[in-house]
Design a protein around this motif. Structure first.
Motif, mmCIF file in Angstrom:
data_model
loop_
_atom_site.group_PDB
_atom_site.id
_atom_site.type_symbol
_atom_site.label_atom_id
_atom_site.label_comp_id
_atom_site.label_asym_id
_atom_site.label_seq_id
_atom_site.Cartn_x
_atom_site.Cartn_y
_atom_site.Cartn_z
ATOM 1 N N TRP A 119 52.555 43.555 34.836
ATOM 2 C CA TRP A 119 52.047 44.872 35.764
ATOM 3 C C TRP A 119 52.331 44.405 37.183
ATOM 4 O O TRP A 119 52.934 45.138 38.129
ATOM 5 C CB TRP A 119 50.618 45.037 35.744
ATOM 6 N N VAL A 120 51.849 42.933 37.653
ATOM 7 C CA VAL A 120 52.136 42.601 38.998
ATOM 8 C C VAL A 120 53.665 42.572 39.257
ATOM 9 O O VAL A 120 54.235 43.135 40.419
ATOM 10 C CB VAL A 120 51.624 41.070 39.223
ATOM 11 N N LEU A 127 57.986 47.497 45.406
ATOM 12 C CA LEU A 127 57.886 47.251 46.802
ATOM 13 C C LEU A 127 59.334 46.701 47.292
ATOM 14 O O LEU A 127 59.655 47.045 48.450
ATOM 15 C CB LEU A 127 56.939 46.182 47.263
ATOM 16 N N PHE A 153 53.133 54.356 43.656
ATOM 17 C CA PHE A 153 51.875 53.475 43.758
ATOM 18 C C PHE A 153 50.685 54.195 42.849
ATOM 19 O O PHE A 153 50.196 53.423 42.081
ATOM 20 C CB PHE A 153 51.224 53.891 44.925
ATOM 21 N N LEU A 164 43.706 47.677 31.823
ATOM 22 C CA LEU A 164 42.400 47.287 31.692
ATOM 23 C C LEU A 164 41.916 47.886 30.668
ATOM 24 O O LEU A 164 40.781 47.152 29.955
ATOM 25 C CB LEU A 164 41.531 47.427 33.147
ATOM 26 N N PRO A 177 37.988 39.503 25.544
ATOM 27 C CA PRO A 177 38.781 40.294 26.451
ATOM 28 C C PRO A 177 40.182 39.522 26.778
ATOM 29 O O PRO A 177 40.032 38.436 27.443
ATOM 30 C CB PRO A 177 38.259 40.647 27.728
ATOM 31 N N LEU B 155 41.284 54.628 45.346
ATOM 32 C CA LEU B 155 41.602 54.502 43.972
ATOM 33 C C LEU B 155 41.866 53.382 43.316
ATOM 34 O O LEU B 155 41.139 52.720 42.481
ATOM 35 C CB LEU B 155 43.083 55.343 43.871
ATOM 36 N N GLU B 156 42.479 52.278 43.994
ATOM 37 C CA GLU B 156 42.552 50.986 43.772
ATOM 38 C C GLU B 156 41.263 50.161 43.810
ATOM 39 O O GLU B 156 40.885 49.377 42.710
ATOM 40 C CB GLU B 156 43.559 50.044 44.825
ATOM 41 N N ILE B 159 39.592 51.241 40.354
ATOM 42 C CA ILE B 159 40.166 50.327 39.305
ATOM 43 C C ILE B 159 39.502 49.035 39.302
ATOM 44 O O ILE B 159 39.466 48.265 38.208
ATOM 45 C CB ILE B 159 41.669 50.278 39.445
ATOM 46 N N GLY B 163 37.760 46.571 36.621
ATOM 47 C CA GLY B 163 38.063 45.154 36.248
ATOM 48 C C GLY B 163 36.980 44.304 36.106
ATOM 49 O O GLY B 163 37.034 43.342 35.443
ATOM 50 N N ALA B 169 39.684 38.284 31.298
ATOM 51 C CA ALA B 169 40.988 38.683 30.998
ATOM 52 C C ALA B 169 41.902 38.614 31.935
ATOM 53 O O ALA B 169 43.303 38.344 31.377
ATOM 54 C CB ALA B 169 40.869 40.310 30.327
ATOM 55 N N MET B 170 41.878 38.723 33.388
ATOM 56 C CA MET B 170 42.729 38.848 34.225
ATOM 57 C C MET B 170 42.524 37.289 34.791
ATOM 58 O O MET B 170 41.798 36.616 35.419
ATOM 59 C CB MET B 170 42.420 39.541 35.473
ATOM 60 N N PRO B 171 43.767 36.341 34.666
ATOM 61 C CA PRO B 171 43.770 35.161 35.044
ATOM 62 C C PRO B 171 43.844 35.235 36.848
ATOM 63 O O PRO B 171 44.097 36.112 36.990
ATOM 64 C CB PRO B 171 45.001 34.432 34.309
ATOM 65 N N VAL B 173 45.785 33.781 38.732
ATOM 66 C CA VAL B 173 47.163 34.045 39.241
ATOM 67 C C VAL B 173 47.509 35.681 39.097
ATOM 68 O O VAL B 173 48.021 35.938 40.267
ATOM 69 C CB VAL B 173 48.245 33.465 38.050
ATOM 70 N N VAL B 174 47.112 36.363 38.371
ATOM 71 C CA VAL B 174 47.345 37.943 38.094
ATOM 72 C C VAL B 174 46.339 38.563 39.346
ATOM 73 O O VAL B 174 46.853 39.100 40.102
ATOM 74 C CB VAL B 174 47.105 38.330 36.826
ATOM 75 N N GLY B 177 48.034 37.652 42.564
ATOM 76 C CA GLY B 177 49.487 38.394 42.738
ATOM 77 C C GLY B 177 49.169 39.944 42.964
ATOM 78 O O GLY B 177 49.792 40.519 43.753
ATOM 79 N N ALA B 178 48.179 40.545 42.430
ATOM 80 C CA ALA B 178 47.767 42.071 42.542
ATOM 81 C C ALA B 178 47.392 42.117 44.140
ATOM 82 O O ALA B 178 47.685 43.132 44.616
ATOM 83 C CB ALA B 178 46.596 42.379 41.679
ATOM 84 N N ASP B 181 50.311 41.847 46.377
ATOM 85 C CA ASP B 181 51.195 43.125 46.089
ATOM 86 C C ASP B 181 50.366 44.017 47.103
ATOM 87 O O ASP B 181 51.299 44.843 47.767
ATOM 88 C CB ASP B 181 51.219 43.539 44.682
ATOM 89 N N LEU B 182 49.146 44.148 46.953
ATOM 90 C CA LEU B 182 48.621 45.326 47.757
ATOM 91 C C LEU B 182 48.698 44.900 49.312
ATOM 92 O O LEU B 182 49.062 45.760 50.041
ATOM 93 C CB LEU B 182 47.141 45.170 47.306
ATOM 94 N N VAL B 184 51.363 43.321 50.469
ATOM 95 C CA VAL B 184 53.010 43.628 50.964
ATOM 96 C C VAL B 184 53.088 45.264 50.981
ATOM 97 O O VAL B 184 53.470 45.911 51.871
ATOM 98 C CB VAL B 184 53.920 43.037 49.913
ATOM 99 N N ALA B 185 52.170 45.767 50.148
ATOM 100 C CA ALA B 185 52.394 47.267 50.039
ATOM 101 C C ALA B 185 51.933 48.033 51.384
ATOM 102 O O ALA B 185 52.586 48.844 51.770
ATOM 103 C CB ALA B 185 51.408 47.952 48.852
#
Lengths: 477, 213
Positions: A119-120, A127, A153, A164, A177, B155-156, B159, B163, B169-171, B173-174, B177-178, B181-182, B184-185
């Motif tokens: 996903w990332v 971008l 987006f 998720l 999970p 919205l983010e 989410i 989470g 569940a989300m390491p 790194v992820v 990374g997210a 991304d936010l 840079v966005a």
């Protein structure tokens, strides 16, 4: 080896940022393309050359998409070098850097076996592509980029929510999970159904937005219409394939969970809807680049439809991913040449391209025949294979509609294409300094060769890859 | 711990409604950044024993959403010299009421959802749903480019709340990374906002209407 493949595009991007010569910088794209292709061949065709962990690894589906994007990127990279030579006055530092980053993130998608990393990576592709669409810096390209970003987006955010939900489906089932694909596939039958279904819907819509499925396709004609032709090639051939790979992942989890009956009608509906929307907007379309965008919507629909038909159509669907990506390259690059010579994308101005640009116009015409599924080109084989599977599995209504839409699109697209290539050039049509050159002709000719070759004979290594991918997607661990 | 968490979530929900009801864009930016900041603190309340990974993810989220992003957006606002959101598709009061309705609905709906037993008490799931919905309202009914982006951020945030149910569940790194991304966005968006303003002399996205069938 793996590490080099994953990291070097970003190093090249850094190099592009540092090179000061606007004239020589574009050549870094073909260099990156060649290295990427060599490393891809080494890692796709030899298992010893690649590392494999729970997070990063190249499974058969990833191999297929990686090979596809590497081929398209390599061929397009030479065209891009030629394209940027025609615009020496335009600053291309950001453009080249973003193109290389895009290559890196797309490679990352094909290697990721962790849905979070995937996903990332896909968000990063969005971008990286925004500045590519914006390259011409006209008001229209600003509008296209803005819509692309905003819709993209939202789509990606929904995909994250779906991801998720998928993790929650394992939590709800009393498991740890996880978003590691292998663990999800392993525990698929136990996953909590309602959450799995919600995850599927959200990921289909989210990644479907990236693919450009109707009704989330609205960014596509704008972005493809305003972006340079070669960028269209990479968007329509590579980025959409990566998004399709993401959908394949959730498809695989749902298949492993035994949920085909839930998925299939939805996929069929989305596929047919994309085709019908494309057909409506292609008939009478006066902008030939937007027409190509709708053609891309159509073919994304075909891919999703193929998935909906399930196991029998899977081989054809994966082959179609390949043939569509390659054929789109011919169309976008030749359309880019025509656009550069006439300075317009409207069929009011652009007529008689065969007289002014004989090779590009011939390529455009042949590309049209190929993409609409005329024999003896590759898309004919893949579309026929999907259709065949549709009838064989008893989806008569769906297959009938599929055939009818293909016919309507053939007629609609044909009338626009013929308008562009035939006749005589209008007196009022502007003429820019562009002349057909080696770098802007050889890449689409090469692609045409590949598409023709795929239509006549699928080489054994590719055939093996396709069969491996089909087996991989269908096996229940 | 849970009562504090619930209290913070109620504040987050209230901030949603505040963001929906105000016309001053600077206020919306501040409200959303406060929301992001609160959300960054929450994971620290959920986990019993704090690992270094969780703390660094939280710190990065607080820094980015509470400080870096609002600074960038406020700077972009200063450059384009607009203050208020004019003529939204749905008025400020109606959209606030709609948001309140959605919040109530989310609370009811969450009780019907098949949730894992440990998640039935805290407000996490309904708060996530209500925030996502508030983000959608902002995103679709506002005309100015920058307010639409605030909608995306809300919205983010929604989410992000969801989470929090999925610790592990989300390491790291992820998560990082997210966040990158936010960042840079928002960076890209600020550049685009500037260009839209220069080209169209306005941030009204309804002027972006040259491309259509």
């Amino acid at each position: 080896m793996t590490l080099i493949l994953l990291v070097f595009p970003f190093i090249m991007a850094l190099a592009a940022l540092l090179i000061s010569s606007n004239r020589w910088r574009p050549w870094i794209i073909p260099v990156a393309g060649i290295i990427h292709f060599a490393l891809t061949l080494a890692s796709v065709f030899s298992a010893g050359n690649r590392i494999s962990s729970d997070w990063i690894g190249l499974d058969p589906a990833g191999q297929l998409v990686l090979l596809l994007i590497s081929i398209i990127y390599l061929i397009t990279s030479f065209y891009l070098a030629g394209y940027l030579r025609y615009h020496p006055q335009r600053q291309n530092r950001i453009f080249v850097t973003c193109l290389l980053c895009l290559l890196g993130t797309m490679t990352m998608i094909t290697w990721s076996k962790h849905l979070g990393i995937m996903w990332v990576a896909i968000e990063t592709t969005a971008l990286c592509t925004a500045p590519l669409i914006y390259f011409n810096k006209t008001p229209r390209s600003i509008e296209a980029t803005w819509k692309y970003l905003l819709i993209g987006f939202v789509g990606i955010a929904l995909a994250l929510l779906g991801t998720l939900f998928l993790a929650y489906a394992s939590l709800h089932a009393g498991l740890q999970p996880t978003l590691v694909l292998k663990e999800l596939l392993h525990s698929a039958p136990q996953l909590s159904k309602p959450w799995l279904h919600a995850a599927f819907v959200l990921m289909l819509i989210g990644y479907g937005t990236k693919m450009g499925l109707a009704p989330m396709h609205t960014w596509k004609p704008d972005a493809y219409g305003e972006a340079p032709g070669a960028v269209g090639t990479i968007l329509a051939g590579c980025v959409t394939s990566c998004a399709f790979l993401c959908i394949l992942r959730i498809y695989q989890v749902c298949t492993a969970a035994g949920d085909t009956a839930f998925m299939s009608p939805m996929l069929l509906f989305m596929g047919l809807l994309s085709m019908v929307v494309a057909a409506i907007f292609m008939v009478g379309q006066q902008d030939y680049k937007r027409m190509l965008a709708y053609s891309s919507v159509e073919h994304m629909g075909i891919l999703i439809l193929g998935l909906g038909l399930g196991a029998p159509a899977l081989f054809g669907t994966l082959l179609h991913l390949f043939t569509n990506g390659l054929t789109k390259g011919i169309l976008f690059m030749s359309a880019g040449n025509i656009h550069r010579s006439f300075g317009s994308t409207s069929t009011d101005v652009v007529r008689g391209a065969l007289r002014r640009l004989p090779v590009s116009a011939a390529l455009f015409l042949t590309g049209f025949l190929a993409i609409t599924g005329s024999p003896p080109f590759g898309p004919f084989i893949s579309e026929f294979s999907i259709l065949n599977a549709g009838f064989a599995s008893g989806h008569f209504a769906v297959s009938g509609l599929f055939l009818a839409f293909l016919l309507i699109i053939f007629i609609g697209m044909g009338s626009t294409v013929l308008l562009v290539v035939q006749g005589s050039v209008p007196e009022s049509a502007p003429r820019t300094a562009y002349r057909e050159g080696f770098l802007t002709l050889v890449p689409p000719v090469l692609l045409l060769g590949l598409v023709l070759a795929l239509g006549l004979h699928i080489p054994a290594p590719l055939n093996n890859l396709l069969h491996n991918a089909v087996d991989f997607l269908e096996t229940q661990p | 711990m849970h009562s504090l968490l619930n209290a913070l979530l109620v504040v987050v929900l209230a901030l949603n409604l505040f963001a929906l009801g105000t016309s001053r864009i600077i206020t919306v930016i501040k409200v959303v950044s406060l929301q992001g900041l609160l959300l960054g603190v929450m994971p620290l309340l959920i986990e019993e024993h704090l690992a270094l990974a969780a703390v660094s993810a939280s710190a990065a989220a607080i820094l980015l959403k509470g400080l870096v992003i609002p600074t960038m957006l406020l700077r972009a606002m200063r450059d384009v010299q607009i203050k208020r959101e004019m003529e939204p598709l749905i008025g400020f009061l109606p959209s606030m009421l709609l948001g309140a309705l959605a919040t109530g609905f989310a609370l009811l709906f969450a009780t019907a959802l098949p949730l894992a037993s440990e998640h039935t008490t805290p407000l996490l799931v309904p708060a996530a749903l209500a925030t996502i919905f508030a983000g959608f309202i902002l995103l679709t009914t506002r005309a100015k480019a920058i307010t639409q982006i605030m909608g995306y951020l809300v919205l983010e945030n929604g989410i992000y709340i969801f989470g929090m149910l999925l610790v592990g569940a989300m390491p790291l790194v992820v998560e990082l990374g997210a966040l990158l991304d936010l960042f840079v966005a928002i960076f890209v968006i600020c550049i685009m906002v500037n260009h839209i303003n220069q080209t169209f002399s306005s941030l009204d996205t309804r002027r972006l209407a040259a491309l259509k069938e």
